[in-house]
Design a protein around this motif. Structure first.
Motif, PDB file in Angstrom:
ATOM      1  N   ILE A  31       0.844  -1.205   0.000  1.00 53.84           N
ATOM      2  CA  ILE A  31       0.000   0.000   0.000  1.00 53.84           C
ATOM      3  C   ILE A  31       0.875   1.250   0.000  1.00 53.84           C
ATOM      4  O   ILE A  31       0.594   2.227  -0.707  1.00 53.84           O
ATOM      5  CB  ILE A  31      -0.960  -0.013   1.201  1.00 53.84           C
ATOM      6  CG1 ILE A  31      -1.943  -1.190   1.095  1.00 53.84           C
ATOM      7  CG2 ILE A  31      -1.731   1.299   1.287  1.00 53.84           C
ATOM      8  CD1 ILE A  31      -2.830  -1.367   2.298  1.00 53.84           C
ATOM      9  N   ASP A  32       1.955   1.227   0.785  1.00 55.03           N
ATOM     10  CA  ASP A  32       2.890   2.356   0.757  1.00 55.03           C
ATOM     11  C   ASP A  32       3.408   2.609  -0.660  1.00 55.03           C
ATOM     12  O   ASP A  32       3.544   3.745  -1.106  1.00 55.03           O
ATOM     13  CB  ASP A  32       4.093   2.067   1.669  1.00 55.03           C
ATOM     14  CG  ASP A  32       3.775   2.261   3.147  1.00 55.03           C
ATOM     15  OD1 ASP A  32       2.732   2.858   3.458  1.00 55.03           O
ATOM     16  OD2 ASP A  32       4.576   1.807   3.986  1.00 55.03           O
ATOM     17  N   ALA A  33       3.685   1.517  -1.374  1.00 57.50           N
ATOM     18  CA  ALA A  33       4.316   1.633  -2.685  1.00 57.50           C
ATOM     19  C   ALA A  33       3.402   2.246  -3.736  1.00 57.50           C
ATOM     20  O   ALA A  33       3.886   2.812  -4.718  1.00 57.50           O
ATOM     21  CB  ALA A  33       4.789   0.253  -3.151  1.00 57.50           C
ATOM     22  N   ILE A  34       2.082   2.141  -3.579  1.00 58.64           N
ATOM     23  CA  ILE A  34       1.171   2.715  -4.577  1.00 58.64           C
ATOM     24  C   ILE A  34       0.574   4.043  -4.115  1.00 58.64           C
ATOM     25  O   ILE A  34      -0.375   4.551  -4.704  1.00 58.64           O
ATOM     26  CB  ILE A  34       0.030   1.731  -4.933  1.00 58.64           C
ATOM     27  CG1 ILE A  34      -0.843   1.441  -3.706  1.00 58.64           C
ATOM     28  CG2 ILE A  34       0.593   0.451  -5.525  1.00 58.64           C
ATOM     29  CD1 ILE A  34      -2.116   0.653  -4.041  1.00 58.64           C
ATOM     30  N   ASN A  35       1.147   4.613  -3.069  1.00 58.01           N
ATOM     31  CA  ASN A  35       0.645   5.866  -2.496  1.00 58.01           C
ATOM     32  C   ASN A  35       1.112   7.052  -3.343  1.00 58.01           C
ATOM     33  O   ASN A  35       2.267   7.456  -3.269  1.00 58.01           O
ATOM     34  CB  ASN A  35       1.152   5.983  -1.063  1.00 58.01           C
ATOM     35  CG  ASN A  35       0.884   7.323  -0.411  1.00 58.01           C
ATOM     36  OD1 ASN A  35       1.552   7.676   0.540  1.00 58.01           O
ATOM     37  ND2 ASN A  35      -0.099   8.069  -0.881  1.00 58.01           N
ATOM     38  N   THR A  44       1.026   5.599   3.216  1.00 57.85           N
ATOM     39  CA  THR A  44      -0.388   5.357   3.507  1.00 57.85           C
ATOM     40  C   THR A  44      -0.602   4.037   4.239  1.00 57.85           C
ATOM     41  O   THR A  44      -1.364   3.959   5.205  1.00 57.85           O
ATOM     42  CB  THR A  44      -1.220   5.382   2.211  1.00 57.85           C
ATOM     43  OG1 THR A  44      -1.256   6.720   1.710  1.00 57.85           O
ATOM     44  CG2 THR A  44      -2.645   4.917   2.452  1.00 57.85           C
ATOM     45  N   GLY A  45       0.044   2.970   3.777  1.00 60.73           N
ATOM     46  CA  GLY A  45      -0.101   1.676   4.443  1.00 60.73           C
ATOM     47  C   GLY A  45       0.384   1.716   5.872  1.00 60.73           C
ATOM     48  O   GLY A  45      -0.248   1.174   6.786  1.00 60.73           O
ATOM     49  N   ALA A 192      -4.480   4.187  -2.729  1.00 58.11           N
ATOM     50  CA  ALA A 192      -3.855   3.483  -1.604  1.00 58.11           C
ATOM     51  C   ALA A 192      -4.766   3.467  -0.383  1.00 58.11           C
ATOM     52  O   ALA A 192      -4.902   2.438   0.292  1.00 58.11           O
ATOM     53  CB  ALA A 192      -2.520   4.139  -1.263  1.00 58.11           C
ATOM     54  N   GLY A 193      -5.395   4.606  -0.074  1.00 54.26           N
ATOM     55  CA  GLY A 193      -6.299   4.632   1.069  1.00 54.26           C
ATOM     56  C   GLY A 193      -7.487   3.724   0.876  1.00 54.26           C
ATOM     57  O   GLY A 193      -7.931   3.031   1.797  1.00 54.26           O
ATOM     58  N   GLY A 194      -8.025   3.714  -0.341  1.00 54.31           N
ATOM     59  CA  GLY A 194      -9.135   2.825  -0.640  1.00 54.31           C
ATOM     60  C   GLY A 194      -8.746   1.367  -0.518  1.00 54.31           C
ATOM     61  O   GLY A 194      -9.520   0.541  -0.028  1.00 54.31           O
TER      62      GLY A 194
END
Length: 567
Positions: A31-35, A44-45, A192-194
């Motif tokens: 998730i961090d990587a696609i933020n 974000t992750g 990422a949040g979604g």
């Protein structure tokens, strides 16, 4: 196989929090990587994980405080604890929004956990999150939350059907986010949040049904992606763009949002705020004029504020005018190659991170050069907050002083996490603030790390500690039966004295402790304790114990009216 709940009760809430934390732990790096929105800062992750960690810890505290051991706590207590924990531990834009989603759900689930209440809870949560964001944007976690609520509507009588429908609705909405937000489409990723919210809802499905929901394959798994709605893949970057191993920030195709590309605000400002509702309305207006990414969540006098601004001081001053801000965190952004990154100076050789129970001691420890973490009454810091403090200390070597026996495992987890990031961390197992003061007093950054840690550990171990507390109810103690309102004198963590007032109890505790000898007495006074009592206790020590010195500190707003240390 454990019996599955017919509605969302306290045990199910506890299980949900635990499973959500596990899910975000597994997916954090990806998730961090696609933020990339609203700031491409790759956290974000991590922010979602730390937010849920705080929520889970609050729920665990409710169960730990439930003394009957026969029945579980009330559902209302569990969901309110979950919401409060998320609020005080929320990190970043996404974590703040998740905290508001959980708060919106808790307001309904406190009245019931059946299917009808759950449908309403999801609807209220989505609406509350949108209201908290100054300028809602489609294609974000807000869109995913709304889709989950809409998908859950109907007349299904079972909770499991409602949560499953909400999860599937969220997955489908997540897959469409790149079509709604241009920055996501250009980068080839979902929001990422979604994605984090889908993980949280998936944990809710597992908590209710006993089975983990079917998810798309994880990035790098080598499996064939399962298209959802138009060929995009839930849980994977759109178009099959791989997430790099180890969760490193995605480079190359990722673009910053239009409003942040090379010209976004310089600082992220986050703080908790004690303020009245009408003051918060004015605060929102002022902060909205100062910057962007404004999210203000909370209620009932406690709020979590998040904003990106160029003038961090003005954002904090706005909070001071509105009420009482604390746990203030300011992060400096800069742009490099079109991406937002956090500015880091050369790390110091050594630093001390100390947990303090009040703002008075925070000032004292800061003056001594330490990085402080506030432990407010009923709000112990989570491991993520300690890790954050270690990062803020920005040193190659860090000595961590938890100052609370209950924080031993939390501090150990934080130390382990920091070590994986290349920081050498030593945990000195201080059990009280006065032991931390003693350790900090002998800290010498110029000597060898091991030697310094040994000296600080020895100083802390040579300090006996005590505190005064007010009994909340009748109960058995090692000193006998106490009644509600009695003053309890705890020595080394055990109730040793039961008294009627603070001064007399404090004198008795001092006599007990000094009977075994001592050279220095440390008194830390709470904000409501008058200076006259400190003078009287100093005189009591001076007249009764020759060659024993006394030092007095103002602890400010802390749980105990008086902390005592004897070295």
């Amino acid at each position: 196989m454990p019996q599955l709940p017919d509605d969302l009760d306290a045990v199910a809430v506890r299980t949900w929090c635990s499973l959500a934390l596990e899910a975000l732990g597994r997916e954090r790096a990806e998730i961090d990587a696609i933020n990339v929105y609203p700031i491409a800062d790759g956290d974000t992750g991590t922010n979602l994980y730390l937010t849920v960690e705080s929520a889970a810890a609050a729920v665990e505290a409710v169960f730990a405080a439930h003394e009957t051991g026969v029945t579980a706590p009330a559902t209302a207590d569990a969901v309110r604890a979950m919401a409060h924990g998320a609020l005080i531990g929320a990190r970043g834009n996404s974590g703040t929004i998740l905290a508001q989603l959980l708060r919106g759900m808790a307001g309904v689930l406190a009245d019931g956990g059946d299917a009808a209440h759950l449908r309403l809870a999801l609807t209220r949560a989505a609406a509350a999150a949108r209201q908290a964001v100054a300028h809602p944007v489609e294609g974000t976690v807000l869109t995913v939350a709304t889709a989950a609520a809409e998908a859950a509507q109907g007349d299904e009588p079972e909770v499991r059907a409602v949560v499953s429908a909400a999860y599937e609705g969220a997955r489908a909405a997540l897959a469409r986010t790149p079509e709604q937000l241009a920055v996501l489409g250009r980068a080839g990723v979902v929001d990422a949040g979604g994605r984090g919210l889908v993980a949280v809802l998936g944990a809710l499905v597992e908590a209710v049904t006993g089975q983990a929901p079917v998810r798309g394959p994880r990035a790098g798994s080598g499996k064939v992606p399962v298209p959802v709605d138009g060929g995009s893949v839930v849980g994977l970057p759109v178009g099959g763009v791989p997430v790099p191993a180890g969760g490193a920030a995605v480079e190359g195709p990722l673009d910053c949002p239009e409003d942040a590309d090379g010209g976004g605000p310089a600082f992220e400002v986050i703080y908790l705020l004690e303020a009245r509702d009408e003051q918060v309305d004015r605060l929102r207006t002022r902060l909205d004029a100062l910057g962007d990414s404004l999210v203000v969540v909370g209620g009932d006098g406690l709020w979590h504020v998040h904003v990106h601004v160029d003038d961090a001081g003005a954002a904090v001053e706005a909070g001071v005018e509105a009420g009482r801000p604390y746990r203030i965190r300011i992060t400096h952004f800069a742009t490099e190659n079109g991406h937002d990154v956090r500015v880091q100076a050369e790390p110091a050789q050594r630093a001390v991170v100390v947990v303090v129970p009040g703002d008075g001691l925070a000032g004292l420890c800061t003056e001594a050069g330490a990085t402080t973490v506030m432990a407010r009454p009923g709000e112990p810091p989570a491991s993520g907050e300690l890790v954050d403090a270690i990062r803020r200390a920005h040193a190659r070597e860090v000595v961590l002083l938890p100052n609370d026996a209950a924080l031993r495992h939390t501090a150990a987890a934080a130390a382990e996490q920091a070590r994986t990031e290349g920081v050498r961390v030593a945990l000195v197992p201080t059990r009280a603030a006065v032991q931390g003061i003693a350790a900090l007093a002998v800290h010498e950054p110029d000597r060898g790390f091991d030697e310094d840690v040994v000296a600080m550990t020895a100083a802390a171990g040579a300090t006996r500690y005590a505190e005064l507390a007010v009994a909340e109810r009748q109960s058995w103690t090692m000193a006998g039966i106490c009644q509600a309102g009695d003053i309890l004198g705890l020595i080394d963590g055990d109730v040793a004295v039961i008294g009627a007032d603070v001064p007399a109890t404090a004198r008795t505790v001092l006599d007990r402790m000094l009977a075994a000898g001592g050279e220095l007495v440390t008194l830390v006074l709470g904000e409501d304790v008058p200076d006259a009592m400190a003078d009287a206790l100093e005189e009591h020590v001076r007249e009764g114990y020759l060659a024993v010195d006394t030092v007095v500190y103002r602890g400010g707003h802390q749980r105990a009216p008086l902390l005592i240390g004897v070295e």
